[in-house]
Design an enzyme around this catalytic site. Structure first.
Site, PDB file in Angstrom:
ATOM      1  CG  LEU A 266      21.528  -4.779 -52.431  1.00 17.80           C
ATOM      2  CD1 LEU A 266      22.852  -5.119 -51.753  1.00 17.80           C
ATOM      3  CD2 LEU A 266      20.644  -6.017 -52.498  1.00 17.80           C
ATOM      4  NE  ARG A 270      19.657  -4.386 -47.738  1.00 17.00           N
ATOM      5  CZ  ARG A 270      20.902  -3.963 -47.761  1.00 17.00           C
ATOM      6  NH1 ARG A 270      21.177  -2.676 -47.608  1.00 17.00           N
ATOM      7  NH2 ARG A 270      21.907  -4.806 -47.938  1.00 17.00           N
ATOM      8  CE1 TYR A 408      14.552 -13.685 -53.052  1.00 18.51           C
ATOM      9  CE2 TYR A 408      13.970 -12.452 -51.084  1.00 18.51           C
ATOM     10  CZ  TYR A 408      13.596 -13.151 -52.213  1.00 18.51           C
ATOM     11  OH  TYR A 408      12.264 -13.321 -52.499  1.00 18.51           O
ATOM     12  CD  GLU A 409      16.554  -7.458 -52.583  1.00 15.87           C
ATOM     13  OE1 GLU A 409      17.526  -6.693 -52.660  1.00 15.87           O
ATOM     14  OE2 GLU A 409      15.853  -7.752 -53.570  1.00 15.87           O
ATOM     15  N   GLY A 410      20.490  -8.882 -48.891  1.00 14.05           N
ATOM     16  CA  GLY A 410      21.351  -8.738 -47.713  1.00 14.05           C
ATOM     17  C   GLY A 410      20.755  -9.535 -46.572  1.00 14.05           C
TER      18      GLY A 410
END
Length: 601
Positions: A266, A270, A408-410
């Site tokens: 991640l 990011r 997404y990606e946190g």
């Protein structure tokens, strides 16, 4: 040798407490001839294969997404980050960012497929796989013969990624695991050849990663394609594993190491997501400029109206700031990887540690650029007016595609809290000295402010002073909050969010100023007046955000004399000696955009 790394490469998060010189950062103007050629070949591919067929993506032509990915593989674009010994191009981190940037701007559908495959679909094997695993899978993934997907999210495990319920049970003979569970929102599921699957063994605290080939006869089934707001031709399905057998040798890394794999994947995802939002902004801005120049109302082009010119200037400024910060961080990561490799560290370990070092910057960029691309697309629709709301123009699809980037990606909320939390942890470990600078800020607050008028004759002299003061705001707010709440700070999420916004604006504004200062030194101020205007405009808006968020944070935890002192400090640290004329700055920027009829920076 470790000391060499410390001296030559600024550590992650240290931008907050160290003054960075413009000569020490990498900017898009520093691309090599090889990188520029790579950029141009990617743009040619995108214009020919993606932009020209944009309607196919909007009509959910999943097969076209897959065939476009295969063409990208044939051109070597899926293997830019893969070492040469496994069939890739073995390019440095900046070059991989560059490819991700320019391949992602035409459609979010392809961007998502590309990112999911090259990032979380391939990278875990490249960085954590055994030699046997890498030789078997990575060359096929790098060429586009096979596609990868990443199975982490579950119905009950989203942001809380380590809480997944999918189980892996070792067989009696100890030769295989049986995986059973449900995964959702799996990008590329519809055409992937291999999954990275995370499951829990027994009552382990942490999940474990496995490489699982997509064989329906081995207990793997899927729902139909999800119908989504945007990224419509990105294959997104639920995947079910029912007693799926996986040989023990296809465990990825070690038992219980899955959460670490997921988090490090991640981190890379990011910063690559930030890159993936850059060319989308350039394209939206260019389309908006062209339309504004062509659209006649009240007998004049709407590009001459101040309300439209203001929007165009802000769109271009945010894109420029995003470029500046993204490539600054990318080169820092590349340099850190090189320093680790010079010590004798393996490429795998060097890349893992290089990216992990700048996890704070990765989270900052993910939040800032994903929000800027949404704002850009929103203003693009507004400039197009009623036409912007129509599927006949590219604006509405850009707006829909942009929306997922904040999730997404946190989620951006998670990344905001992570950025501050990781910085505090680094300080606790002694990797970034926050305590010393924070104490100096406290002493400054207690002292009598200087009333001398500084010399602002040099370019950006006042702006650099303001950035230094914004750093003091963060140290004042975050330092006092840590003193007050200690380990319990994590439970004060609104305060963390406010502190994070301050941190984000500092990094983005400083990166923009430094890039432009370097540009001015190399080309002369007269040739970069528009970039100077963008740097000043971005900082002005950043100061407003820092002032607002700082005030909110201070009032939330401080009272009485402490609150009054901190609010006075906030006022002092966010004050200009010479207020910039933001209307005039926007005019400088938009005049260039309108004349060039595109984003031209």
């Amino acid at each position: 040798m470790a000391d060499t790394i410390e001296k030559n490469v600024t550590r992650g998060g240290q931008f907050l407490v160290k003054e960075t010189k413009c000569e020490d950062i990498f900017t898009p103007e520093d691309f090599s001839e090889e990188q520029l050629m790579m950029r141009d070949s990617v743009k040619e591919f995108v214009d020919k294969e993606l932009w020209a067929h944009k309607d196919r993506f909007e009509k959910k032509d999943y097969a076209y997404t897959e065939s476009s990915m295969r063409k990208a593989g044939e051109l070597g674009l899926l293997g830019v980050a893969v070492p040469e010994e496994y069939g890739g191009l073995g390019m440095g981190f900046v070059s991989t960012m560059l490819v991700c940037d320019y391949i992602s701007g035409a459609t979010g559908s392809f961007s998502t497929a590309f990112g999911a495959h090259t990032g979380i679909g391939t990278m875990p094997i490249t960085l954590y796989g055994s030699e046997e695993q890498k030789k078997k899978y990575v060359p096929k993934l790098a060429s586009g013969e096979w596609f990868g997907a990443y199975c982490l999210t579950e119905p009950g495990a989203g942001s809380d990624a380590n809480s997944g319920k999918t189980k892996a049970v070792l067989s009696e003979d100890g030769k295989s695991y049986s995986i059973t569970g449900q995964k959702m929102w799996i990008s590329n599921a519809g055409f992937c050849s291999v999954f990275i699957v995370f499951a829990r063994i027994g009552d382990d605290k942490n999940i474990t990663g496995f490489i699982v080939e997509n064989d329906p006869s081995n207990g793997i089934s899927m729902n139909e394609e999800e119908h989504k707001l945007g990224i419509r031709a990105s294959s997104t399905r639920q995947v079910f594993f029912n007693d799926t057998k996986v040989p023990v040798e296809y465990m990825l890394s070690e038992r219980g190491n899955g959460f670490k794999i997921a988090m490090n994947a991640l981190n890379v995802g990011r910063i690559k997501l930030a890159a993936a939002c850059l060319d989308a902004q350039r394209r939206v801005t260019s389309n908006a400029v062209k339309y504004a120049n062509e659209r006649i109302q009240f007998n004049t082009a709407i590009s001459s109206f101040g309300a439209i010119r203001s929007k165009l200037a802000e769109m271009a400024t945010n894109a420029y700031a995003g470029e500046s910060a993204s490539y600054r961080a990318a080169k820092d990561i590349e340099d850190r990887i090189a320093a680790r490799e010079a010590e004798g560290t393996t490429h795998q370990e060097a890349e893992l540690k290089g990216v992990e070092e700048y996890a704070i910057e990765c989270s900052i960029l993910k939040v800032a650029v994903s929000e800027d691309v949404q704002s850009c697309a929103d203003e693009g629709i507004q400039i197009f007016g009623g036409m912007g709301f129509s599927e006949d123009t590219p604006m509405e699809s850009a707006w829909r595609d942009a929306r997922i980037a904040r999730i997404y990606e946190g989620t951006n909320e998670i990344n905001r809290m992570l950025s501050v939390g990781m910085l505090i942890k680094k300080a606790m470990k002694g990797h970034v000295d926050l305590l010393g600078p924070a104490m100096k800020v406290q002493e400054e607050l207690m002292g009598i402010p200087s009333f001398d008028t500084p010399d602002f004759s040099e370019l950006f002299a006042e702006e650099k002073g303001i950035i230094a003061n914004l750093k003091k705001v963060f140290l004042m707010v975050a330092g006092s909050a840590v003193q007050k709440y200690g380990p319990d700070l994590d439970s004060h999420q609104q305060l963390l969010m406010a502190a994070s916004d301050i941190l984000i604006e500092i990094y983005m504004a400083e990166s923009t100023i430094l890039r432009t200062e370097k540009l001015a030194k190399n080309q002369g101020e007269a040739k970069v007046q528009e970039q100077i205007a963008m740097a000043k405009l971005y900082l002005y808006k950043a100061v407003d955000i820092v002032n607002s968020r700082g005030k909110e944070g201070i009032i939330s935890f401080a009272e009485g004399d402490e609150q009054r002192m901190m609010l006075m400090g906030l006022k002092r640290f966010t004050k200009y000696t010479n207020n910039p004329n933001v209307v005039a700055l926007r005019e400088v920027i938009t005049s260039k955009l309108v004349a060039e009829n595109e984003y031209c920076f």
